[in-house]
Design a protein around this motif. Structure first.
Motif, PDB file in Angstrom:
ATOM      1  N   LEU A  40      -2.002 -11.187   7.575  1.00 39.65           N
ATOM      2  CA  LEU A  40      -2.257 -10.706   6.218  1.00 39.65           C
ATOM      3  C   LEU A  40      -3.630 -10.042   6.124  1.00 39.65           C
ATOM      4  O   LEU A  40      -3.770  -8.944   5.575  1.00 39.65           O
ATOM      5  CB  LEU A  40      -2.163 -11.858   5.211  1.00 39.65           C
ATOM      6  N   ARG A  41      -4.637 -10.707   6.661  1.00 38.97           N
ATOM      7  CA  ARG A  41      -5.991 -10.142   6.631  1.00 38.97           C
ATOM      8  C   ARG A  41      -6.050  -8.794   7.355  1.00 38.97           C
ATOM      9  O   ARG A  41      -6.716  -7.864   6.903  1.00 38.97           O
ATOM     10  CB  ARG A  41      -6.988 -11.117   7.258  1.00 38.97           C
ATOM     11  N   LYS A  42      -5.332  -8.689   8.466  1.00 40.96           N
ATOM     12  CA  LYS A  42      -5.302  -7.433   9.227  1.00 40.96           C
ATOM     13  C   LYS A  42      -4.676  -6.311   8.397  1.00 40.96           C
ATOM     14  O   LYS A  42      -5.213  -5.204   8.324  1.00 40.96           O
ATOM     15  CB  LYS A  42      -4.519  -7.639  10.525  1.00 40.96           C
ATOM     16  N   GLN A  43      -3.544  -6.587   7.760  1.00 39.52           N
ATOM     17  CA  GLN A  43      -2.873  -5.575   6.943  1.00 39.52           C
ATOM     18  C   GLN A  43      -3.767  -5.116   5.784  1.00 39.52           C
ATOM     19  O   GLN A  43      -3.853  -3.927   5.493  1.00 39.52           O
ATOM     20  CB  GLN A  43      -1.558  -6.123   6.391  1.00 39.52           C
ATOM     21  N   LEU A  44      -4.423  -6.069   5.140  1.00 41.00           N
ATOM     22  CA  LEU A  44      -5.290  -5.721   4.016  1.00 41.00           C
ATOM     23  C   LEU A  44      -6.507  -4.924   4.483  1.00 41.00           C
ATOM     24  O   LEU A  44      -6.907  -3.950   3.850  1.00 41.00           O
ATOM     25  CB  LEU A  44      -5.724  -6.992   3.278  1.00 41.00           C
ATOM     26  N   ARG A  45      -7.095  -5.332   5.590  1.00 32.18           N
ATOM     27  CA  ARG A  45      -8.277  -4.637   6.123  1.00 32.18           C
ATOM     28  C   ARG A  45      -7.927  -3.196   6.479  1.00 32.18           C
ATOM     29  O   ARG A  45      -8.694  -2.268   6.201  1.00 32.18           O
ATOM     30  CB  ARG A  45      -8.812  -5.396   7.334  1.00 32.18           C
ATOM     31  N   GLU A  46      -6.755  -2.987   7.108  1.00 32.50           N
ATOM     32  CA  GLU A  46      -6.326  -1.636   7.481  1.00 32.50           C
ATOM     33  C   GLU A  46      -6.121  -0.750   6.262  1.00 32.50           C
ATOM     34  O   GLU A  46      -6.267   0.470   6.342  1.00 32.50           O
ATOM     35  CB  GLU A  46      -5.042  -1.701   8.313  1.00 32.50           C
ATOM     36  N   ALA A  47      -5.791  -1.348   5.126  1.00 32.30           N
ATOM     37  CA  ALA A  47      -5.592  -0.593   3.888  1.00 32.30           C
ATOM     38  C   ALA A  47      -6.902  -0.431   3.107  1.00 32.30           C
ATOM     39  O   ALA A  47      -6.905   0.131   2.013  1.00 32.30           O
ATOM     40  CB  ALA A  47      -4.555  -1.277   3.019  1.00 32.30           C
ATOM     41  N   GLY A  48      -8.004  -0.936   3.650  1.00 28.41           N
ATOM     42  CA  GLY A  48      -9.299  -0.805   2.976  1.00 28.41           C
ATOM     43  C   GLY A  48      -9.493  -1.788   1.836  1.00 28.41           C
ATOM     44  O   GLY A  48     -10.246  -1.527   0.904  1.00 28.41           O
ATOM     45  N   ILE A  49      -8.814  -2.927   1.918  1.00 30.68           N
ATOM     46  CA  ILE A  49      -8.878  -3.933   0.856  1.00 30.68           C
ATOM     47  C   ILE A  49      -9.741  -5.100   1.319  1.00 30.68           C
ATOM     48  O   ILE A  49      -9.584  -5.596   2.420  1.00 30.68           O
ATOM     49  CB  ILE A  49      -7.460  -4.427   0.501  1.00 30.68           C
ATOM     50  N   VAL A  50     -10.663  -5.511   0.445  1.00 29.86           N
ATOM     51  CA  VAL A  50     -11.511  -6.668   0.722  1.00 29.86           C
ATOM     52  C   VAL A  50     -10.726  -7.916   0.336  1.00 29.86           C
ATOM     53  O   VAL A  50     -10.201  -8.006  -0.772  1.00 29.86           O
ATOM     54  CB  VAL A  50     -12.823  -6.598  -0.094  1.00 29.86           C
ATOM     55  N   TYR A  51     -10.644  -8.876   1.255  1.00 30.41           N
ATOM     56  CA  TYR A  51      -9.900 -10.120   1.014  1.00 30.41           C
ATOM     57  C   TYR A  51     -10.826 -11.281   1.322  1.00 30.41           C
ATOM     58  O   TYR A  51     -11.377 -11.356   2.424  1.00 30.41           O
ATOM     59  CB  TYR A  51      -8.652 -10.165   1.896  1.00 30.41           C
ATOM     60  N   LYS A  52     -11.021 -12.158   0.329  1.00 29.76           N
ATOM     61  CA  LYS A  52     -11.921 -13.292   0.500  1.00 29.76           C
ATOM     62  C   LYS A  52     -11.315 -14.550  -0.100  1.00 29.76           C
ATOM     63  O   LYS A  52     -10.629 -14.483  -1.112  1.00 29.76           O
ATOM     64  CB  LYS A  52     -13.239 -13.051  -0.235  1.00 29.76           C
ATOM     65  N   VAL A  53     -11.619 -15.669   0.530  1.00 29.29           N
ATOM     66  CA  VAL A  53     -11.311 -16.967  -0.052  1.00 29.29           C
ATOM     67  C   VAL A  53     -12.611 -17.445  -0.683  1.00 29.29           C
ATOM     68  O   VAL A  53     -13.633 -17.546  -0.002  1.00 29.29           O
ATOM     69  CB  VAL A  53     -10.825 -17.964   1.016  1.00 29.29           C
ATOM     70  N   CYS A  54     -12.581 -17.702  -1.989  1.00 25.75           N
ATOM     71  CA  CYS A  54     -13.790 -18.074  -2.724  1.00 25.75           C
ATOM     72  C   CYS A  54     -13.512 -19.300  -3.590  1.00 25.75           C
ATOM     73  O   CYS A  54     -12.378 -19.540  -3.991  1.00 25.75           O
ATOM     74  CB  CYS A  54     -14.243 -16.939  -3.634  1.00 25.75           C
ATOM     75  N   LYS A  55     -14.572 -20.008  -3.902  1.00 24.05           N
ATOM     76  CA  LYS A  55     -14.436 -21.129  -4.826  1.00 24.05           C
ATOM     77  C   LYS A  55     -14.198 -20.580  -6.223  1.00 24.05           C
ATOM     78  O   LYS A  55     -14.770 -19.570  -6.618  1.00 24.05           O
ATOM     79  CB  LYS A  55     -15.703 -21.989  -4.814  1.00 24.05           C
TER      80      LYS A  55
END
Length: 196
Positions: A40-55
């Motif tokens: 999932l992180r790879k797909q999002l990164r390739e699309a230029g999307i920042v993905y984070k797990v945050c409190k």
């Protein structure tokens, strides 16, 4: 150092990420395997999307006073955030597609171009094609009449004989050149229009 001082840079980083974002989508990632999360992180990164797990508390503080404050009611349980600055529908599209195979991934809510959407509405947003797909469809529609005109003029020239109809044959060749130039120049003109 106080706890507040330690948390402030994290809150500021989230606030900076969502500033000027085209869309922000919250998901519940509980139950994803390491392999699924990595994919999932790879797909999002390739699309230029920042993905984070945050409190959740950090996100609440970062969202205060912004259009994303409406997401606070959805900040329960483990939450991850997907942020896109360019393509407003990309996070919803990628996450919904991924969730079909990874049932553990659950969309909570999102803000797309200033409008707040729940999980069901995000599924509808995900059906909107990407910007590139829409542009290619537009170019195809613009190019089609010109190409058809060139073919008709070329057929007329062939039926009437080369000696009698040189002008239509030349017109057909020019029409084909104009169509090719329009296709080549359209992305540059579209980019200039977007910058303005």
């Amino acid at each position: 150092m106080a706890k507040v001082e330690l948390k402030q840079p994290i809150v500021q980083a989230i606030a900076d990420d969502v500033k000027d974002a085209a869309s922000v989508v919250l998901v519940d990632y509980r139950g994803l395997t390491v392999a699924q999360d990595t994919d999932l992180r790879k797909q999002l990164r390739e699309a230029g999307i920042v993905y984070k797990v945050c409190k959740n508390t950090m996100m609440k503080r970062a969202f205060e006073g912004t259009e994303y404050a409406a997401l606070e009611e959805h900040l329960e349980g483990p939450s991850a955030i997907a942020i896109s600055k360019d393509d407003a529908t990309a996070p919803a599209r990628i996450l919904c597609k991924f969730a079909k195979n990874a049932k553990a991934l659950e969309l909570k809510a999102g803000v797309v171009e200033g409008a707040v959407y729940d999980a069901q509405a995000l599924a509808e947003v995900a059906k909107v094609p990407s910007r590139e797909e829409l542009l290619s469809k537009l170019l195809g529609s613009l190019q089609s009449p010109i190409t058809n005109l060139a073919r008709v003029l070329n057929q007329i020239a062939e039926q009437g004989g080369a000696a009698n109809c040189e002008a239509p044959a030349e017109a057909a060749a020019e029409a084909e050149e104009v169509a090719a130039e329009a296709v080549e120049e359209a992305p540059a003109q579209e980019a200039e229009a977007t910058e303005e």
